[in-house]
Design a protein around this motif. Structure first.
Motif, mmCIF file in Angstrom:
data_model
loop_
_atom_site.group_PDB
_atom_site.id
_atom_site.type_symbol
_atom_site.label_atom_id
_atom_site.label_comp_id
_atom_site.label_asym_id
_atom_site.label_seq_id
_atom_site.Cartn_x
_atom_site.Cartn_y
_atom_site.Cartn_z
ATOM 1 N N GLU A 47 -59.227 -41.989 -38.618
ATOM 2 C CA GLU A 47 -60.504 -41.680 -37.966
ATOM 3 C C GLU A 47 -61.710 -42.107 -38.778
ATOM 4 O O GLU A 47 -62.773 -42.399 -38.214
ATOM 5 C CB GLU A 47 -60.564 -40.177 -37.670
ATOM 6 N N ARG A 81 -57.104 -46.838 -32.372
ATOM 7 C CA ARG A 81 -57.718 -45.510 -32.471
ATOM 8 C C ARG A 81 -58.402 -45.277 -33.829
ATOM 9 O O ARG A 81 -58.314 -44.197 -34.394
ATOM 10 C CB ARG A 81 -56.670 -44.415 -32.238
ATOM 11 N N CYS A 82 -59.062 -46.301 -34.318
ATOM 12 C CA CYS A 82 -59.905 -46.169 -35.514
ATOM 13 C C CYS A 82 -61.345 -46.238 -35.024
ATOM 14 O O CYS A 82 -61.977 -47.308 -35.044
ATOM 15 C CB CYS A 82 -59.590 -47.269 -36.526
ATOM 16 N N ASP A 83 -61.876 -45.104 -34.562
ATOM 17 C CA ASP A 83 -63.097 -45.107 -33.767
ATOM 18 C C ASP A 83 -64.356 -45.363 -34.577
ATOM 19 O O ASP A 83 -65.426 -45.561 -33.999
ATOM 20 C CB ASP A 83 -63.221 -43.774 -33.005
ATOM 21 N N ASN A 84 -64.245 -45.365 -35.902
ATOM 22 C CA ASN A 84 -65.410 -45.675 -36.723
ATOM 23 C C ASN A 84 -65.411 -47.120 -37.219
ATOM 24 O O ASN A 84 -66.288 -47.504 -37.986
ATOM 25 C CB ASN A 84 -65.484 -44.733 -37.934
ATOM 26 N N LEU A 100 -59.804 -49.511 -29.291
ATOM 27 C CA LEU A 100 -60.963 -48.974 -29.996
ATOM 28 C C LEU A 100 -61.886 -48.202 -29.063
ATOM 29 O O LEU A 100 -62.134 -48.615 -27.940
ATOM 30 C CB LEU A 100 -61.767 -50.114 -30.639
ATOM 31 N N ASN A 101 -62.397 -47.070 -29.569
ATOM 32 C CA ASN A 101 -63.500 -46.368 -28.921
ATOM 33 C C ASN A 101 -64.762 -46.454 -29.764
ATOM 34 O O ASN A 101 -65.813 -45.978 -29.369
ATOM 35 C CB ASN A 101 -63.142 -44.894 -28.688
ATOM 36 N N GLY A 102 -64.635 -47.031 -30.942
ATOM 37 C CA GLY A 102 -65.777 -47.143 -31.838
ATOM 38 C C GLY A 102 -66.702 -48.282 -31.465
ATOM 39 O O GLY A 102 -66.444 -49.087 -30.561
ATOM 40 N N CYS A 161 -64.013 -49.420 -25.051
ATOM 41 C CA CYS A 161 -64.848 -48.590 -24.184
ATOM 42 C C CYS A 161 -66.215 -49.244 -24.053
ATOM 43 O O CYS A 161 -66.863 -49.575 -25.049
ATOM 44 C CB CYS A 161 -64.974 -47.180 -24.763
ATOM 45 N N ASN A 215 -69.373 -48.123 -25.999
ATOM 46 C CA ASN A 215 -69.532 -48.439 -27.413
ATOM 47 C C ASN A 215 -69.518 -49.930 -27.715
ATOM 48 O O ASN A 215 -70.031 -50.357 -28.746
ATOM 49 C CB ASN A 215 -68.410 -47.770 -28.225
#
Length: 479
Positions: A267, A290-293, A310-312, A335, A338
């Motif tokens: 994370e 899933r490494c959103d940063n 990615l959501n970052g 997403c 972002n």
């Protein structure tokens, strides 16, 4: 298991023996004179407590290749001493042994032909047998052994695991130290695969001269400082490392044999070291999940395959598109809240599959390897995603449009997708009609419409108002 088993004097195979205390149950003593061979599981029922074997070594005369012993919390240590197998045993699994010390037949390496060993759920054990002395041991799994705080000379023995190829350490929550050997010149000379899962206190490992694959999950980020020594490494997978923002300096610079790098569910992870990534000339597959940063990733010229979920925020969409154009295959899930790729998709010249969703959800579509696929969720509208006047170079073959609650018309750029073969429109309740330009997409072979009530009547076969537009498409499915 009913009593009287000992009378089956010709019995040669007994895959499962369940020891119980119920009236009429077969005593484990009845195994003593049976000439069994092959595979066997001895399982003690939860209520079993009559462990007495009277000192009889009931397994000594059996030519077993594989043995699994599953104990319960009431076992007697002396009973386990009497379960010493024959020296011909190749595979051994022991579950739920709760004594601090293993019996002599394990601690003194009295099973010299073992090839594979698993210890699971031995939570109270404070010492692991010197498995390093086993000359033929190739695979070792240690699971749920919370009493173990260190691995060292006792574990390595005087041989140092001369044949071990695969080692797994799982759920060893108190393991803090794994030291080098001062007895053996070289530890683990043939180890190829190491898995470390849920060992949060472990900060270092010995050297592994020929290791090819390392997987570490839910662990301490300090352990990454050891990786730079594993110059033979081909596959590196890091999962759920909560305290790492980046890879330590020098971590991957010397991994010149690395072909696959996967980082998932970290994370705090923000960036890959661009200066060191350039040394990875053998790297072919990069997977970030899933490494959103994550905000920065460098271009790696040798890559064949890229997978991002990615959501970052991606701060350089233009460079992102350039990376995708340079690889043979990619699978990207991002997403739109972002990652703004508006004005960039038309430059993604190799894209074959595009999945667009108006809601936030993981993609449910699966595709074979070798595919160039992009999934974007949380799109507020479609028209601005692609500049229609610059779409001529796109080779898109499959387009999925899903869950756009306010979509009333299809985007204009759709008419320019001359390579499109599959079009799926799902759950767009306000979509009023299909585009007349679909008739000009001569490569279109499949049209699938689900959950679009206004289109159902307009596209009805032979009678619908829009049927003439889609009648030339070979496969039309409307639900």
């Amino acid at each position: 298991m009913p009593c009287g088993l000992s009378r089956l004097t010709n019995l040669r195979s007994l895959p499962l023996f369940i020891a119980g205390d119920k009236t009429g149950a077969c005593s484990i003593i009845e195994l003593e004179n049976l000439k069994l061979h092959g595979k066997m599981v001895i399982q003690f029922s939860e209520d079993f407590k009559n462990y007495s074997c009277g000192g009889r070594k009931i397994l000594k005369n059996k030519e077993l290749n594989e043995l699994r012993i599953a104990l319960n919390e009431r076992f007697d240590k002396d009973m386990f001493v009497d379960l010493c197998p024959n020296t011909s045993l190749k595979k051994l699994e022991i579950c739920c042994y709760r004594s601090p010390q293993f019996p002599t037949w394990l601690m003194e390496s009295q099973l010299p032909n073992l090839v594979e060993v698993r210890l699971g759920g031995c939570r109270d054990c404070e010492h692991i047998p010197p498995f390093g002395n086993l000359q033929f041991l190739k695979k070792l799994d240690l699971d749920y052994m919370n009493g173990i705080t260190q691995l060292g000379a006792e574990f390595h023995g005087y041989r140092g695991f001369p044949s071990l190829q695969e080692l797994s350490l799982n759920w060893m929550s108190n393991l803090e130290e794994w030291s080098e050997s001062h007895v053996v010149d070289q530890l683990f000379p043939l180890l190829q695969k190491l898995l470390i899962f849920m060992c949060p206190k472990l900060k270092s490992t010995p050297r592994f001269p020929r290791i090819q694959e390392l997987q570490t999950s839910c662990g301490n980020g300090s352990i990454l400082s050891c990786i730079g020594r594993f110059t033979s490494l081909s596959v590196l997978q890091l999962t759920a490392m909560p305290d790492i923002a980046s890879l330590p300096s020098g971590c991957i610079r010397n991994l010149t044999s690395l072909t696959k790098l996967q980082i998932a569910r970290c994370e705090q992870f923000q960036s890959l070291p661009g200066d060191e990534m350039q040394f990875l000339e053998m790297l072919r597959s990069l997977i970030i999940e899933r490494c959103d940063n994550l905000a920065f990733f460098p271009e790696v010229r040798s890559l064949n395959s890229v997978c991002f979920r990615l959501n970052g925020v991606i701060s350089q969409p233009k460079e992102f598109v350039q990376i995708l154009n340079s690889v043979d295959e990619f699978h990207i899930e991002i997403c739109d809240n972002n990652v703004d790729l508006r004005g960039q998709l038309q430059y993604l010249h190799t894209l074959k599959i595009l999945s667009l969703s108006g809601s936030h959800a993981d993609s449910q579509l699966t595709f074979p390897y070798g595919i160039r696929k992009l999934s974007i969720c949380c799109c507020d509208e479609l028209e601005s995603l692609i500049a229609a006047e610059e779409v001529s170079n796109i080779v898109l073959e499959q387009l999925y449009i899903n869950r756009f609650s306010n979509l009333t018309t299809l985007p204009d750029w759709l008419q320019h997708l001359n390579s499109l073969r599959v079009l799926c429109i799902w759950h767009c309740p306000r979509l009023e009609r299909v585009s007349r330009d679909l008739k000009n997409l001569h490569m279109l072979k499949t049209l699938n419409i689900v959950g679009c009530p206004q289109l159902k009547s307009r596209c009805a076969r032979e009678t619908g108002e829009d049927w003439p537009i889609i009648s030339n498409i070979p496969h039309v499915d409307i639900e």
